[in-house]
Design a protein around this motif. Sequence first.
Motif, PDB file in Angstrom:
ATOM      1  N   THR A  25       0.961  -1.375  -0.010  1.00 20.55           N
ATOM      2  CA  THR A  25      -0.134   0.134  -0.133  1.00 20.55           C
ATOM      3  C   THR A  25       0.937   1.322  -0.096  1.00 20.55           C
ATOM      4  OG1 THR A  25      -0.213  -0.058   2.581  1.00 20.55           O
ATOM      5  CG2 THR A  25      -1.828  -1.130   1.292  1.00 20.55           C
ATOM      6  N   PRO A  26       0.388   2.329  -0.377  1.00 20.77           N
ATOM      7  CA  PRO A  26       1.316   3.491  -0.537  1.00 20.77           C
ATOM      8  C   PRO A  26       1.158   4.245   0.810  1.00 20.77           C
ATOM      9  CG  PRO A  26      -1.037   3.980  -1.313  1.00 20.77           C
ATOM     10  CD  PRO A  26      -0.870   2.579  -1.005  1.00 20.77           C
ATOM     11  N   ASP A  27       0.362   3.983   1.936  1.00 16.90           N
ATOM     12  CA  ASP A  27       0.224   4.675   3.193  1.00 16.90           C
ATOM     13  C   ASP A  27       0.746   3.561   4.366  1.00 16.90           C
ATOM     14  OD1 ASP A  27      -2.112   3.525   2.369  1.00 16.90           O
ATOM     15  OD2 ASP A  27      -3.450   4.441   3.631  1.00 16.90           O
ATOM     16  N   TYR A  28       1.063   4.028   5.344  1.00 20.22           N
ATOM     17  CA  TYR A  28       1.424   3.111   6.553  1.00 20.22           C
ATOM     18  C   TYR A  28       0.870   3.634   7.978  1.00 20.22           C
ATOM     19  CZ  TYR A  28       4.705   0.400   9.606  1.00 20.22           C
ATOM     20  OH  TYR A  28       5.436  -0.312  10.579  1.00 20.22           O
ATOM     21  N   TRP A  29      -0.191   2.804   8.125  1.00 19.65           N
ATOM     22  CA  TRP A  29      -0.989   2.998   9.477  1.00 19.65           C
ATOM     23  C   TRP A  29      -1.913   1.517   9.631  1.00 19.65           C
ATOM     24  CZ3 TRP A  29      -6.405   4.549  10.023  1.00 19.65           C
ATOM     25  CH2 TRP A  29      -7.028   4.958   8.783  1.00 19.65           C
ATOM     26  N   ARG A  30      -2.574   1.538  10.735  1.00 25.19           N
ATOM     27  CA  ARG A  30      -3.329   0.620  10.969  1.00 25.19           C
ATOM     28  C   ARG A  30      -4.701   1.261  11.398  1.00 25.19           C
ATOM     29  NH1 ARG A  30       0.948  -0.249  14.475  1.00 25.19           N
ATOM     30  NH2 ARG A  30       0.989  -2.601  14.137  1.00 25.19           N
ATOM     31  N   ASN A  31      -5.643   0.595  11.021  1.00 21.16           N
ATOM     32  CA  ASN A  31      -7.189   0.871  11.403  1.00 21.16           C
ATOM     33  C   ASN A  31      -7.915  -0.089  12.003  1.00 21.16           C
ATOM     34  OD1 ASN A  31      -9.946   0.561  10.126  1.00 21.16           O
ATOM     35  ND2 ASN A  31      -9.853   2.406  10.744  1.00 21.16           N
ATOM     36  N   TYR A  32      -8.405   0.266  13.282  1.00 17.58           N
ATOM     37  CA  TYR A  32      -9.289  -0.613  13.953  1.00 17.58           C
ATOM     38  C   TYR A  32     -10.643  -0.228  13.870  1.00 17.58           C
ATOM     39  CZ  TYR A  32      -4.685  -1.965  16.256  1.00 17.58           C
ATOM     40  OH  TYR A  32      -3.562  -2.257  16.615  1.00 17.58           O
ATOM     41  N   THR A  33     -11.580  -1.433  13.775  1.00 15.78           N
ATOM     42  CA  THR A  33     -12.969  -0.907  13.872  1.00 15.78           C
ATOM     43  C   THR A  33     -13.440  -1.993  15.158  1.00 15.78           C
ATOM     44  OG1 THR A  33     -13.136  -0.433  11.590  1.00 15.78           O
ATOM     45  CG2 THR A  33     -15.013  -0.846  12.951  1.00 15.78           C
ATOM     46  N   VAL A  34     -14.161  -1.318  16.079  1.00 14.68           N
ATOM     47  CA  VAL A  34     -14.799  -2.366  17.198  1.00 14.68           C
ATOM     48  C   VAL A  34     -16.140  -2.000  17.181  1.00 14.68           C
ATOM     49  CG1 VAL A  34     -14.703  -2.661  19.780  1.00 14.68           C
ATOM     50  CG2 VAL A  34     -12.668  -1.864  18.503  1.00 14.68           C
ATOM     51  N   ILE A  35     -17.080  -3.009  16.885  1.00  9.24           N
ATOM     52  CA  ILE A  35     -18.264  -3.129  16.754  1.00  9.24           C
ATOM     53  C   ILE A  35     -19.157  -3.759  18.186  1.00  9.24           C
ATOM     54  CG2 ILE A  35     -20.340  -3.827  15.563  1.00  9.24           C
ATOM     55  CD1 ILE A  35     -18.661  -3.791  13.164  1.00  9.24           C
ATOM     56  N   GLY A  36     -19.966  -2.843  18.788  1.00  8.29           N
ATOM     57  CA  GLY A  36     -20.480  -3.496  19.923  1.00  8.29           C
ATOM     58  C   GLY A  36     -22.026  -3.588  19.781  1.00  8.29           C
ATOM     59  N   THR A  37     -22.769  -4.009  20.710  1.00  5.68           N
ATOM     60  CA  THR A  37     -24.196  -3.971  20.540  1.00  5.68           C
ATOM     61  C   THR A  37     -24.954  -2.697  20.509  1.00  5.68           C
ATOM     62  OG1 THR A  37     -24.393  -4.302  23.075  1.00  5.68           O
ATOM     63  CG2 THR A  37     -24.186  -6.350  21.800  1.00  5.68           C
ATOM     64  N   ARG A  38     -24.015  -1.572  21.053  1.00  9.98           N
ATOM     65  CA  ARG A  38     -24.707  -0.339  21.134  1.00  9.98           C
ATOM     66  C   ARG A  38     -23.766   0.951  20.257  1.00  9.98           C
ATOM     67  NH1 ARG A  38     -28.636   0.690  24.750  1.00  9.98           N
ATOM     68  NH2 ARG A  38     -29.335  -1.231  26.167  1.00  9.98           N
ATOM     69  N   GLY A  39     -22.967   0.335  19.479  1.00  8.09           N
ATOM     70  CA  GLY A  39     -22.363   1.302  18.415  1.00  8.09           C
ATOM     71  C   GLY A  39     -20.953   0.663  18.167  1.00  8.09           C
ATOM     72  N   ARG A  40     -20.227   1.784  17.267  1.00 10.15           N
ATOM     73  CA  ARG A  40     -18.923   1.253  17.255  1.00 10.15           C
ATOM     74  C   ARG A  40     -17.878   2.349  17.183  1.00 10.15           C
ATOM     75  NH1 ARG A  40     -16.947   2.462  11.658  1.00 10.15           N
ATOM     76  NH2 ARG A  40     -18.318   3.664  10.557  1.00 10.15           N
ATOM     77  N   ALA A  41     -16.377   2.001  17.374  1.00 13.22           N
ATOM     78  CA  ALA A  41     -15.454   2.845  17.406  1.00 13.22           C
ATOM     79  C   ALA A  41     -14.484   2.471  16.499  1.00 13.22           C
ATOM     80  CB  ALA A  41     -14.734   2.656  18.730  1.00 13.22           C
TER      81      ALA A  41
END
Length: 264
Positions: A142-158
């Motif tokens: 990839t051209p960019d260097y970083w990490r993306n976390y997605t956390v999904i819960g029963t009442r939303g996501r971060a």
Amino acid sequence: MDVVRRLREIVASGAIGDVRAVWCRHFVGNGGDYYFKDWHAERARVGSLLLQKGAHDIDVIHWIAGAYTERVVGMGDLMVFDKVTSRRDNSDRLLRDWFSHDNWPPEDQIDLNPTIDVEDISMIQMRLSNGVLASYQQCHFTPDYWRNYTVIGTRGRAENFGDAEGGVVRVWNRRHDYQERGDLEFPIAGDAAGHGEADQLTMAEFLRFVADGGSTETSPVAARQAVATGITAAESLREGSVPITIAPLPPALQHYFDNHQVPA
């Protein structure tokens, strides 16, 4: 890293309910320089980059979700760097001698390791012991260097945007259509040059434990489980993406580390 602590704090606060899924996308834009110009490119020396690179993010997934992987499926391939014909034995040089953001596009890389047989793109699916489903994707061209976390819960996501100082973690916790900035936003603090003060915090905790004992925020069990997941995922990947169960830790060892390394 502050981004990891921030996500854990959001989960602990109940802002997104009970965690049900964790996804991580790791854009390893420096992968061609970091892993394909020396011994990291060779299975015989590194095993896989799901172990060497991915174990860190697997560990984060476990920590945020509150459980370890029980069963894993891997998939991946060597798609780009094996086709680069410029090869060199770089054992007489160090990373700083060849690293440059000008080494782009990936097909135009120079002086890659003579032997390349590790995957440059991989992905794994995990089922954790508490029922959480998780995924990890890793790409080294990839051209960019970083990490993306997605956390999904029963009442939303971060989800984080950027993983060092200047980035943010955004939370969506009510129903609506596309909303770029979410409902809540938290800044990511720490060292703009890298690990967000994690190195200093890690060493300080280690030295305190060696000197005084006591509890630690995580344990060698977490490291073992992340490594076991990375190794097993690579095994699955190379055996046709068959699901494999992670070998459990012997109960005596589990007890020893749960007891902060104090003999029973």
